[in-house]
Design a protein around this motif. Structure first.
Motif, PDB file in Angstrom:
ATOM      1  N   PRO A  15       9.086   1.850   5.474  1.00 36.08           N
ATOM      2  CA  PRO A  15       9.110   2.603   4.176  1.00 36.08           C
ATOM      3  C   PRO A  15       8.055   3.257   3.719  1.00 36.08           C
ATOM      4  CG  PRO A  15      10.063   0.389   3.865  1.00 36.08           C
ATOM      5  CD  PRO A  15       9.405   0.197   5.159  1.00 36.08           C
ATOM      6  N   ALA A  16       6.798   2.672   3.805  1.00 39.80           N
ATOM      7  CA  ALA A  16       5.406   3.159   3.525  1.00 39.80           C
ATOM      8  C   ALA A  16       5.177   4.220   4.277  1.00 39.80           C
ATOM      9  CB  ALA A  16       4.594   1.947   3.521  1.00 39.80           C
ATOM     10  N   ALA A  17       5.488   4.456   5.471  1.00 37.69           N
ATOM     11  CA  ALA A  17       5.184   5.491   6.425  1.00 37.69           C
ATOM     12  C   ALA A  17       6.177   6.721   6.305  1.00 37.69           C
ATOM     13  CB  ALA A  17       5.361   4.897   7.785  1.00 37.69           C
ATOM     14  N   THR A  18       7.085   6.534   5.582  1.00 35.31           N
ATOM     15  CA  THR A  18       7.944   7.628   5.281  1.00 35.31           C
ATOM     16  C   THR A  18       7.489   8.753   4.084  1.00 35.31           C
ATOM     17  OG1 THR A  18       9.625   6.692   3.879  1.00 35.31           O
ATOM     18  CG2 THR A  18       9.961   6.302   6.341  1.00 35.31           C
ATOM     19  N   GLU A  27       6.355   6.622  -1.165  1.00 34.57           N
ATOM     20  CA  GLU A  27       5.583   5.775  -1.986  1.00 34.57           C
ATOM     21  C   GLU A  27       5.973   5.846  -3.445  1.00 34.57           C
ATOM     22  OE1 GLU A  27       2.356   7.424   0.455  1.00 34.57           O
ATOM     23  OE2 GLU A  27       4.462   7.416   0.921  1.00 34.57           O
ATOM     24  N   ASP A  28       6.407   7.028  -3.732  1.00 37.83           N
ATOM     25  CA  ASP A  28       6.608   7.665  -5.196  1.00 37.83           C
ATOM     26  C   ASP A  28       8.088   7.138  -5.507  1.00 37.83           C
ATOM     27  OD1 ASP A  28       4.128   8.497  -5.393  1.00 37.83           O
ATOM     28  OD2 ASP A  28       4.455  10.465  -4.713  1.00 37.83           O
ATOM     29  N   GLN A  29       8.828   6.351  -4.942  1.00 40.38           N
ATOM     30  CA  GLN A  29      10.097   6.187  -5.220  1.00 40.38           C
ATOM     31  C   GLN A  29      10.562   4.675  -4.731  1.00 40.38           C
ATOM     32  OE1 GLN A  29      13.514   8.410  -3.160  1.00 40.38           O
ATOM     33  NE2 GLN A  29      11.635   9.750  -2.366  1.00 40.38           N
ATOM     34  N   GLY A  30      11.330   4.169  -5.150  1.00 34.83           N
ATOM     35  CA  GLY A  30      11.946   2.885  -4.571  1.00 34.83           C
ATOM     36  C   GLY A  30      11.046   1.816  -5.339  1.00 34.83           C
ATOM     37  N   PRO A  31      11.081   0.311  -4.997  1.00 35.69           N
ATOM     38  CA  PRO A  31      10.554  -0.796  -5.767  1.00 35.69           C
ATOM     39  C   PRO A  31       9.270  -0.751  -5.314  1.00 35.69           C
ATOM     40  CG  PRO A  31      11.747  -1.513  -3.822  1.00 35.69           C
ATOM     41  CD  PRO A  31      12.133   0.058  -3.883  1.00 35.69           C
ATOM     42  N   VAL A  32       8.482  -1.246  -6.494  1.00 35.85           N
ATOM     43  CA  VAL A  32       7.048  -1.716  -6.384  1.00 35.85           C
ATOM     44  C   VAL A  32       6.967  -3.179  -6.062  1.00 35.85           C
ATOM     45  CG1 VAL A  32       4.765  -1.476  -7.361  1.00 35.85           C
ATOM     46  CG2 VAL A  32       6.459   0.355  -7.839  1.00 35.85           C
ATOM     47  N   ALA A  33       6.343  -3.637  -5.041  1.00 40.20           N
ATOM     48  CA  ALA A  33       6.048  -5.041  -4.697  1.00 40.20           C
ATOM     49  C   ALA A  33       4.592  -5.246  -5.576  1.00 40.20           C
ATOM     50  CB  ALA A  33       5.983  -5.325  -3.290  1.00 40.20           C
ATOM     51  N   ALA A  38       5.071  -3.311   5.013  1.00 44.55           N
ATOM     52  CA  ALA A  38       6.059  -2.805   6.135  1.00 44.55           C
ATOM     53  C   ALA A  38       7.514  -2.957   5.555  1.00 44.55           C
ATOM     54  CB  ALA A  38       6.031  -3.730   7.344  1.00 44.55           C
ATOM     55  N   THR A  39       7.665  -3.507   4.218  1.00 41.88           N
ATOM     56  CA  THR A  39       8.917  -3.992   3.750  1.00 41.88           C
ATOM     57  C   THR A  39       9.366  -3.167   2.543  1.00 41.88           C
ATOM     58  OG1 THR A  39       8.724  -6.227   4.394  1.00 41.88           O
ATOM     59  CG2 THR A  39      10.485  -5.770   2.576  1.00 41.88           C
ATOM     60  N   TYR A  40       8.239  -2.899   1.743  1.00 34.62           N
ATOM     61  CA  TYR A  40       8.337  -2.053   0.627  1.00 34.62           C
ATOM     62  C   TYR A  40       7.575  -0.752   0.414  1.00 34.62           C
ATOM     63  CZ  TYR A  40       9.851  -6.450  -1.256  1.00 34.62           C
ATOM     64  OH  TYR A  40      10.688  -7.590  -1.212  1.00 34.62           O
ATOM     65  N   PRO A  41       7.843   0.292  -0.288  1.00 32.90           N
ATOM     66  CA  PRO A  41       7.512   1.654  -0.130  1.00 32.90           C
ATOM     67  C   PRO A  41       5.937   1.651  -0.827  1.00 32.90           C
ATOM     68  CG  PRO A  41       9.377   1.675  -1.726  1.00 32.90           C
ATOM     69  CD  PRO A  41       9.329   0.396  -1.093  1.00 32.90           C
ATOM     70  N   LEU A  42       5.967   0.811  -1.945  1.00 33.44           N
ATOM     71  CA  LEU A  42       4.473   0.583  -2.659  1.00 33.44           C
ATOM     72  C   LEU A  42       4.314  -1.025  -2.784  1.00 33.44           C
ATOM     73  CD1 LEU A  42       2.138   1.967  -4.118  1.00 33.44           C
ATOM     74  CD2 LEU A  42       3.583   2.252  -6.022  1.00 33.44           C
ATOM     75  N   VAL A  43       3.133  -1.088  -2.581  1.00 36.31           N
ATOM     76  CA  VAL A  43       2.613  -2.669  -2.629  1.00 36.31           C
ATOM     77  C   VAL A  43       1.293  -2.741  -3.472  1.00 36.31           C
ATOM     78  CG1 VAL A  43       1.977  -4.877  -1.630  1.00 36.31           C
ATOM     79  CG2 VAL A  43       3.561  -3.525  -0.552  1.00 36.31           C
ATOM     80  N   ALA A  44       1.574  -3.292  -4.544  1.00 42.71           N
ATOM     81  CA  ALA A  44       0.028  -3.523  -5.453  1.00 42.71           C
ATOM     82  C   ALA A  44      -0.434  -4.894  -5.462  1.00 42.71           C
ATOM     83  CB  ALA A  44       0.501  -2.890  -7.011  1.00 42.71           C
ATOM     84  N   THR A  45      -1.518  -5.114  -5.057  1.00 40.61           N
ATOM     85  CA  THR A  45      -2.131  -6.445  -4.804  1.00 40.61           C
ATOM     86  C   THR A  45      -3.537  -6.294  -6.091  1.00 40.61           C
ATOM     87  OG1 THR A  45      -2.915  -8.226  -3.537  1.00 40.61           O
ATOM     88  CG2 THR A  45      -3.599  -5.937  -2.913  1.00 40.61           C
ATOM     89  N   TRP A  46      -3.830  -7.608  -6.333  1.00 41.90           N
ATOM     90  CA  TRP A  46      -4.941  -7.695  -7.049  1.00 41.90           C
ATOM     91  C   TRP A  46      -5.687  -9.131  -7.102  1.00 41.90           C
ATOM     92  CZ3 TRP A  46      -0.145  -7.550  -8.639  1.00 41.90           C
ATOM     93  CH2 TRP A  46       0.385  -8.587  -9.385  1.00 41.90           C
ATOM     94  N   ALA A  47      -6.906  -9.429  -7.418  1.00 37.06           N
ATOM     95  CA  ALA A  47      -7.398 -10.689  -7.242  1.00 37.06           C
ATOM     96  C   ALA A  47      -7.435 -11.344  -8.876  1.00 37.06           C
ATOM     97  CB  ALA A  47      -8.876 -10.658  -7.006  1.00 37.06           C
ATOM     98  N   SER A  48      -6.824 -12.494  -8.896  1.00 30.64           N
ATOM     99  CA  SER A  48      -6.498 -13.205 -10.267  1.00 30.64           C
ATOM    100  C   SER A  48      -7.249 -14.475 -10.478  1.00 30.64           C
ATOM    101  CB  SER A  48      -5.185 -13.267 -10.025  1.00 30.64           C
ATOM    102  OG  SER A  48      -4.664 -14.435  -9.434  1.00 30.64           O
ATOM    103  N   ASP A  49      -7.604 -14.711 -11.629  1.00 29.51           N
ATOM    104  CA  ASP A  49      -7.983 -15.905 -12.091  1.00 29.51           C
ATOM    105  C   ASP A  49      -7.071 -16.992 -12.339  1.00 29.51           C
ATOM    106  OD1 ASP A  49     -10.971 -15.849 -11.996  1.00 29.51           O
ATOM    107  OD2 ASP A  49     -11.269 -15.106 -13.849  1.00 29.51           O
ATOM    108  N   ASN A  50      -6.968 -18.166 -11.764  1.00 32.07           N
ATOM    109  CA  ASN A  50      -5.998 -18.981 -12.122  1.00 32.07           C
ATOM    110  C   ASN A  50      -6.571 -20.222 -13.117  1.00 32.07           C
ATOM    111  OD1 ASN A  50      -4.418 -21.293 -12.205  1.00 32.07           O
ATOM    112  ND2 ASN A  50      -3.480 -21.098  -9.949  1.00 32.07           N
ATOM    113  N   PRO A  51      -5.978 -20.082 -14.167  1.00 33.43           N
ATOM    114  CA  PRO A  51      -6.610 -21.161 -15.051  1.00 33.43           C
ATOM    115  C   PRO A  51      -6.520 -22.599 -14.783  1.00 33.43           C
ATOM    116  CG  PRO A  51      -4.466 -20.250 -16.077  1.00 33.43           C
ATOM    117  CD  PRO A  51      -4.864 -19.330 -14.630  1.00 33.43           C
ATOM    118  N   PHE A  52      -5.753 -22.903 -13.938  1.00 33.08           N
ATOM    119  CA  PHE A  52      -5.783 -24.162 -13.484  1.00 33.08           C
ATOM    120  C   PHE A  52      -6.676 -24.474 -12.097  1.00 33.08           C
ATOM    121  CE2 PHE A  52      -1.662 -23.093 -15.383  1.00 33.08           C
ATOM    122  CZ  PHE A  52      -1.616 -23.925 -16.526  1.00 33.08           C
TER     123      PHE A  52
END
Length: 200
Positions: A3-6, A9-15, A37-51
């Motif tokens: 999907p991302a190669a088509t 990216e500006d439509q469909g679900p955001v993972a 390869a599954t979703y048109p847009l994938v957003a990732t980030w580094a997080s702090d886990n309080p545990f």
């Protein structure tokens, strides 16, 4: 074709995939590639886990994650560090402001499934997104595990992705070449991160 190669990216679900990235492993790399390869847009980030106690500061882990994303070079895959929050509902609220009207898909590993009903405002969280569960080796998902999420109104799906059995905790204890993405070694060694000063 993904999907991302088509150019969709500006439509469909955001993972949405947050991770401690402490450090990013080959498992993270494989998962990000599978999501792209599954979703048109994938957003990732580094997080702090309080545990958890983390092996490197958040800004360093975000930079390492960015290096992995840059090396993958997939359209529609991006680091959105502004989504990072200890509370998943806050991440969803920020994502909703970034992508109004888009369906949000919150991605978690199967090891987190039993915890989600106890998360802060879990019902609100599940009502605002679709939950995508990625199987992790050693953490099988049974139908009974998913029922509490559905009882809270969750729309749950299992992603058919095969992720290498690598864990950041194992890398912190004893790094092996096959566990760490090749693009990270120069920075890990240069800054002596996670006790690494020479390639394995």
């Amino acid at each position: 074709m993904s999907p991302a190669a088509t150019g969709l990216e500006d439509q469909g679900p955001v993972a949405l995939f947050g991770t401690s990235a402490d450090p990013p492993s080959c498992g993270h790399r494989s998962l990000l590639a599978g999501l792209a390869a599954t979703y048109p847009l994938v957003a990732t980030w580094a997080s702090d886990n309080p545990f958890k106690a983390h092996g490197a500061p958040l800004d360093v882990r975000a930079r390492l994650l960015g290096t992995v994303v840059a090396a993958l070079n997939r359209p529609g895959l991006r680091v959105e560090q502004g989504l990072s929050s200890p509370r998943a509902i806050e991440t969803l609220e920020r994502a909703g402001a970034l992508w109004p009207g888009r369906e949000l898909v919150f991605v978690v590993g199967s090891d987190l499934v039993p915890q989600i009903p106890r998360w802060y405002r879990a019902a609100d969280l599940l009502g605002r997104c679709r939950l995508a569960v990625v199987p992790r080796q050693g953490w099988p998902v049974a139908p009974a595990d998913l029922q509490p999420l559905r009882d809270l109104g969750g729309r749950v799906e299992l992603l058919p992705l095969s992720i290498p059995a690598t864990a950041s905790s194992a890398i912190r204890q004893r790094a092996r070449r096959e566990q760490v993405p090749a693009e990270l070694w120069p920075e890990l060694i240069q800054h002596n991160l996670y006790g690494l000063s020479t390639p394995p």
